[in-house]
Design an enzyme around this catalytic site. Structure first.
Site, mmCIF file in Angstrom:
data_model
loop_
_atom_site.group_PDB
_atom_site.id
_atom_site.type_symbol
_atom_site.label_atom_id
_atom_site.label_comp_id
_atom_site.label_asym_id
_atom_site.label_seq_id
_atom_site.Cartn_x
_atom_site.Cartn_y
_atom_site.Cartn_z
ATOM 1 N N SER A 666 -28.308 -56.232 -22.007
ATOM 2 C CA SER A 666 -27.845 -55.364 -23.097
ATOM 3 C C SER A 666 -26.334 -55.513 -23.288
ATOM 4 O O SER A 666 -25.861 -56.605 -23.608
ATOM 5 C CB SER A 666 -28.265 -53.921 -22.805
ATOM 6 O OG SER A 666 -28.098 -53.109 -23.944
ATOM 7 N N ASP A 739 -37.669 -55.801 -29.515
ATOM 8 C CA ASP A 739 -36.569 -54.950 -29.042
ATOM 9 C C ASP A 739 -36.373 -53.768 -29.984
ATOM 10 O O ASP A 739 -36.219 -53.929 -31.183
ATOM 11 C CB ASP A 739 -35.285 -55.778 -28.966
ATOM 12 C CG ASP A 739 -34.188 -55.084 -28.168
ATOM 13 O OD1 ASP A 739 -34.167 -53.851 -28.132
ATOM 14 O OD2 ASP A 739 -33.355 -55.799 -27.584
ATOM 15 N N HIS A 773 -36.743 -53.576 -25.407
ATOM 16 C CA HIS A 773 -35.421 -53.783 -24.813
ATOM 17 C C HIS A 773 -35.517 -53.971 -23.305
ATOM 18 O O HIS A 773 -34.785 -54.746 -22.713
ATOM 19 C CB HIS A 773 -34.522 -52.591 -25.149
ATOM 20 C CG HIS A 773 -33.081 -52.839 -24.874
ATOM 21 N ND1 HIS A 773 -32.372 -53.839 -25.489
ATOM 22 C CD2 HIS A 773 -32.206 -52.224 -24.025
ATOM 23 C CE1 HIS A 773 -31.114 -53.822 -25.058
ATOM 24 N NE2 HIS A 773 -31.000 -52.866 -24.160
#
Length: 805
Positions: A666, A739, A773
């Site tokens: 991330s 995501d 994610h």
């Protein structure tokens, strides 16, 4: 003829240049696989009487088949339309009850076949626990009798668990309010084959609507229709013994909350018009109070569509917000209301006022406190004593107020600090259940109690403090003095002077204990074993080192399982940048070397089994003091953090500085791409699920609240995409195709890869089907570990050696 051969040659080269690997899911080497494919210890829920524990067991991962089921992404939700529950829910597959004091747990009688369990909620008296089981044709309501250790299905109608909590206990612990799929639901539109009736049009009326780049938004009228159908519920009252009855007719119900005495229920209901810019939480909605029979008593607020808040993280809507029940009163609501119009740019002495309104709610609300900054939370005790907290993101400040709801005493600020300053954290107030089975301040005479994490420059020493509510003086009751273990203080029972603690070490799996403060004796409650024996004796320590500007940094160091003194090893540095407003907080050590060594799918710890030194959770502070914003010098500080870590381990003689990899997930992936673009410190990088072009998140990202047009140079300089031509280091990009994180669209990795490939960089893009994610399918996790292992072997371990003398 010559032109034809040139064309054929070009086509052949092009097909090779742009070909995609046709690769099936792979598994990592046995050393890593043995640490991934383990049986997890159960999650542990202890009741407030501390007499019973409920153990929740689950598989480590989902399967790719699970993730491949139909999924609708609507207004920020991800829904399984076949069963009416979130499509990414974590399910448990077994429950057990254990009596405190017994080493043996009890299997639950009457459980459903092939359990898929979630939505666990204690009854107020904690004699029962309700939960849902997702069967093939829908979600079912079940209840567990704790004393009898038996479960039963409670309701035949299918539950609607698509939006908000589907189950709420009534105050008597004898019935629940349950959201049910309405009988008037219409058939959903199959948007994959629906024929459009016209274009989708969005309109701006001139008001500013500066919103972040939310995922899974509504896109057209068909999405609106499907969202409304899936959001609508009927609410039934379901007794433990007796006939269920309709309590509220069909509506798009969100949060439902029963008053402490059970006489009223607060219900949130959504309605059109919907938005294509924000998630459902900012759609128009009302918050209303109903009596126990489902008759409307009062509508507290009608909230319009919220697309146009003022700029800044501290912006809020006007009108009553954070509406909740007062825990120490039978039927009293409390709420916050902005005094600055919701605009953080407005200069005022107080940002919020806190109001209360008592049943039957037909009078005017009275003010009980004003806060200097944005209201955060309440902890109630009685009319003369309560605690409130506020915070302000821009300064990282948090304050705690001691006040009297009846205005009998002047409010006092008892704590005023940076919430990033861990060393000054006074701890969290201990609570207990009151006569309404609600959490209130645990008070013994004039004293309340605080449990603290206990971070200090010398290490972490959790504590229990006594706080005098009259003199405001604090005294230490208990201090954990372990230097070879970590003792987490979970709760304190003021009635028997006993702490509930969880103790672990590097080698010892976390287990629960009672610690008696009368004689300091420990009573073990759980006996979970270590499933990661192959790394049980890995050397682990927290190291400290300095950045070139003198800032103290830390990281958790793991040495390889085959470590030999004097030998230099390849290294993996794993980190995640964090913004600070002062160097003092940024330089604090909040890592504990005595925490259990727990590898998880995203961890770099696996590679100690493959001959790597690992520096995990390396400090990567980005500091901006005073009027300076942290991101104004983001790149400079990023490189300085990395260089300091590498230099520290090089000086220790542990690593070959020519064979260092950097990895992150991330915002950590964003860090990796920037480090590889603007330094020559690394042999390779691993970037998972990141964002690389900040112009695609123009109204802020991470802790940056300025929009692109406020600070275009910051957005440009921080975007690795804008500097793709500088990439000279092999970079592995991994991203979930589905995501849902705000700002990390899969397109971010795809476009960045195209730029890097077009400019001749060594890079590999791995798109994981169906993954969000965070990665959930076992196939995806194992393949991700394989990809990382192959990349490290090729570009780091085998790059070259440098032996220590």
């Amino acid at each position: 003829m010559l032109r034809k051969w040139i064309f054929v040659l070009f086509a052949a080269c092009s097909s090779q240049l742009f070909a995609q690997d046709a690769l099936q899911y792979q598994k990592p080497s046995k050393e890593i696989l043995d640490l991934v494919d383990v049986t997890l210890a159960p999650a542990t829920l202890v009741d407030d009487t501390q007499k019973n524990m409920v153990l929740l067991f689950r598989d480590n991962y989902k399967s790719i088949e699970d993730l491949s089921k139909e999924e609708l992404r609507l207004a920020g939700l991800r829904i399984d339309p076949a069963t009416n529950i979130g499509s990414r829910v974590t399910y448990y597959n077994k429950l057990e009850v254990q009596r405190v004091g017994s080493k043996d747990s009890l299997a639950i009688k009457g459980m459903p076949e092939s359990p898929r369990l979630t939505n666990f909620t204690w009854s107020p008296n904690q004699r029962f626990m309700a939960f849902t089981h997702t069967a093939n044709n829908g979600v079912e309501l079940w209840v567990l009798d704790i004393e009898a250790a038996s479960a039963r299905k409670l309701f035949d109608k299918p539950i609607n668990a698509n939006m908000g909590e589907p189950l709420n206990w009534n105050a008597d612990s004898l019935s629940l309010l349950v959201k049910v799929v309405p009988k008037d639901r219409k058939a959903l539109i199959d948007t994959s084959i629906a024929v459009p009736s016209g274009p989708t049009i969005s309109v701006s009326d001139g008001k500013k609507a500066q919103n972040r780049t939310y995922q899974d938004l509504l896109k057209n009228k068909n999405d609106e229709f499907n969202f409304e159908q899936l959001a609508r519920s009927e609410i039934y009252k379901v007794p433990l013994n007796g006939q269920p009855s309709l309590w509220l007719t069909s509506g798009m119900y969100g949060d439902v909350s029963v008053s402490p005495a059970g006489d009223y229920v607060m219900v949130e209901e959504y309605e059109p018009p919907f938005s294509y810019l924000v998630t459902y939480r900012r759609f128009p909605h009302s918050i209303s109070l109903y009596d126990e029979k489902g008759k409307l008593a009062k509508t507290l607020v009608d909230v319009p569509l919220i697309e146009d808040l003022p700029q800044g993280f501290m912006a809020v809507r006007t009108g009553p917000r954070d509406i909740q029940w007062r825990n120490d009163k039978p039927n009293t609501i409390v709420y916050a209301e902005a005094l600055d119009g919701g605009d953080p740019e407005t200069e005022v002495t107080h940002r919020d006022k806190l109001m209360q309104l008592e049943a039957p709610f037909d009078g005017d609300a009275e003010q009980i406190l004003k806060t200097e900054d944005r209201f955060y939370r309440f902890i109630w005790s009685d009319d003369s004593t309560a605690v409130a907290m506020d915070y302000w993101w821009n300064t990282r400040n948090i304050k705690t107020y001691l006040f009297s709801p009846d205005q009998s005493k002047t409010a006092q600020i008892i704590s005023n600090r940076s919430y990033q300053d861990s060393y000054s954290d006074p701890g969290s107030f201990v609570t207990r259940k009151n006569e309404y089975f609600k959490d209130v301040l645990a008070v013994d005479g004039e004293s309340a109690f605080l449990l603290g994490e206990g971070f200090t420059p010398e290490g972490q020493f959790p504590f229990l403090d006594k706080f005098n509510l009259e003199t405001l003086e604090t005294s230490r009751v208990y201090l954990s003095e372990y230097t070879d273990k970590f003792e987490e203080l979970r709760d304190f029972n003021i009635n028997n002077d006993r702490l509930l603690v969880r103790i672990e070490s590097k080698q010892d799996y976390p287990n629960y204990y009672f610690r008696s403060l009368k004689d300091n004796a420990l009573t073990q409650l759980t006996h979970f074993s270590n499933p990661f024996e192959s790394i049980q004796n890995v050397k682990k320590e927290v190291i400290t080192y300095k950045r070139n500007d003198g800032l103290d940094l830390t990281g958790t160091l793991y040495l390889p399982t085959d470590y030999e003194e004097g030998k230099r090893y390849p290294m993996i540095l794993w980190a995640y940048p964090e913004e600070f407003k002062d160097k003092s907080s940024a330089g604090q050590n909040t890592q504990n070397p005595n925490r259990f060594i727990y590898p998880w799918y995203g961890s770099p710890i696996y590679w100690v089994t493959k001959g790597y030194v690992v520096l995990d959770d390396a400090s990567f502070p980005i500091v901006g003091e005073g009027d300076e914003e942290p991101n104004d010098t983001f790149r400079t500080q990023l490189v300085a953090n990395a260089k300091a870590a590498i230099d520290a381990l090089d000086e220790k003689g542990l690593i070959d500085p020519e064979r260092v990899a950097v990895g992150g997930h991330s915002y950590g992936a964003f860090m990796v791409a920037n480090l590889l673009s603007h330094s020559d410190l690394f042999a390779a990088g691993i970037a998972r699920s990141g964002a690389y072009n900040r112009t695609l998140t123009p109204f802020g990202f991470q802790s940056e609240e300025r929009h692109y047009w406020d600070a275009p140079e910051v957005y440009y300089s921080m975007s690795p995409f804008m500097h793709a031509e500088k990439m000279k280091t092999p970079l592995l990009l991994i991203h979930g195709e589905a995501d849902n994180n705000s700002g990390t669209y899969p397109m971010q990795s795809e476009r960045y890869f195209n730029a890097l490939k077009g400019l001749g960089a060594v890079t590999r893009l791995v798109m994981l089907p169906k993954e969000s994610h965070g990665y959930r399918a076992k196939e995806s996790v194992l393949h991700t570990l394989w990809e990382q292992d192959q990349w490290l072997e090729k570009y780091v371990k085998n790059k070259g050696t440098k032996n220590a003398q």
